[in-house]
Write a protein that holds these residues in place. Structure first.
Motif, mmCIF file in Angstrom:
data_model
loop_
_atom_site.group_PDB
_atom_site.id
_atom_site.type_symbol
_atom_site.label_atom_id
_atom_site.label_comp_id
_atom_site.label_asym_id
_atom_site.label_seq_id
_atom_site.Cartn_x
_atom_site.Cartn_y
_atom_site.Cartn_z
ATOM 1 N N ILE A 9 0.951 -1.411 0.068
ATOM 2 C CA ILE A 9 0.105 -0.033 -0.042
ATOM 3 C C ILE A 9 0.885 1.199 -0.040
ATOM 4 O O ILE A 9 1.894 1.147 0.524
ATOM 5 C CB ILE A 9 -0.796 0.016 1.239
ATOM 6 C CG1 ILE A 9 -0.164 -0.015 2.635
ATOM 7 C CG2 ILE A 9 -2.010 -0.981 1.311
ATOM 8 C CD1 ILE A 9 -1.014 0.377 3.719
ATOM 9 N N GLY A 21 -3.109 -8.660 5.052
ATOM 10 C CA GLY A 21 -4.638 -8.220 5.466
ATOM 11 C C GLY A 21 -5.530 -9.570 5.686
ATOM 12 O O GLY A 21 -5.041 -10.649 5.112
ATOM 13 N N PHE A 31 -5.919 -4.456 8.897
ATOM 14 C CA PHE A 31 -4.589 -4.605 8.117
ATOM 15 C C PHE A 31 -3.637 -5.120 9.190
ATOM 16 O O PHE A 31 -3.860 -4.745 10.407
ATOM 17 C CB PHE A 31 -4.114 -3.471 7.971
ATOM 18 C CG PHE A 31 -4.411 -2.764 6.502
ATOM 19 C CD1 PHE A 31 -4.113 -3.312 5.687
ATOM 20 C CD2 PHE A 31 -5.201 -1.404 6.259
ATOM 21 C CE1 PHE A 31 -4.321 -2.804 4.135
ATOM 22 C CE2 PHE A 31 -5.401 -1.031 5.325
ATOM 23 C CZ PHE A 31 -5.082 -1.917 4.102
ATOM 24 N N GLY A 137 -7.916 -0.248 1.038
ATOM 25 C CA GLY A 137 -8.307 -1.816 0.857
ATOM 26 C C GLY A 137 -10.014 -1.806 0.826
ATOM 27 O O GLY A 137 -10.228 -2.934 0.908
ATOM 28 N N SER A 140 -10.718 -3.636 -2.370
ATOM 29 C CA SER A 140 -10.328 -5.230 -2.447
ATOM 30 C C SER A 140 -11.062 -5.857 -1.316
ATOM 31 O O SER A 140 -11.234 -7.108 -1.607
ATOM 32 C CB SER A 140 -8.635 -5.081 -1.758
ATOM 33 O OG SER A 140 -7.894 -4.482 -2.743
#
Length: 158
Positions: A9, A21, A31, A137, A140
């Motif tokens: 990241i 993660g 995370f 995130g 994702s």
């Protein structure tokens, strides 16, 4: 059951960080970084009709002036819900502090191979995350959550 994944990241300061993660039960994304744990407190849940305006607004914000002046992705989100190909069972939002910060939508499609044979597939999009929550995130987590649901629905990956 939790799923662990790894990646990179970019922090707001511009540093590149390795991360691990976890997406656990309830769709919460965490995370993990070494010994420290920072929970992002994201809740992933199905979109409902009362979310439509907020989702269309966040989609407009996410795509505004990104690829061209203005955008049309929020109109796609609005119209997609009305077509037969829309997969409402894979339409999810991500919330943080009771605010919708992300959304993913799926629809059915067909592709043709070189012999002209049509194959049914599903596609996702738009995938939208508020600009203030991008690179955290959220997108994702929405993809991982809905891919798992699609597999549970019997939709196979090729």
């Amino acid at each position: 059951m939790s799923r662990i994944f790894y990646g990179l990241i970019i922090s707001p300061a511009g540093s590149i960080l390795h991360f691990t993660g976890v997406v656990g039960l309830g769709g919460h994304f965490i995370f993990l970084e070494g010994e420290e744990i920072m929970e992002m407190a994201i809740t992933i849940r199905p979109e409902n009709e009362s979310d439509y305006q907020a989702v269309e607004n966040l989609t407009r914000e996410a795509f505004w002036d990104l690829y061209q002046p203005g955008c049309v992705e929020h109109l796609l989100a609005h119209k997609l819900r009305k077509v037969q190909a829309f997969l409402a069972e894979l339409d999810y939002v991500a919330e943080r502090d009771h605010q919708i910060v992300g959304n993913i939508m799926y629809s059915k499609a067909k592709i043709s191979d070189e012999n002209g044979n049509a194959h049914e597939v599903i596609t996702f999009g738009p995938l939208s995350v508020l600009p203030s929550h991008q690179k955290e995130g959220v997108g994702s987590a929405l993809i991982h959550h809905t891919k798992k649901l699609a597999a549970e629905m019997g939709i196979r990956r090729s």
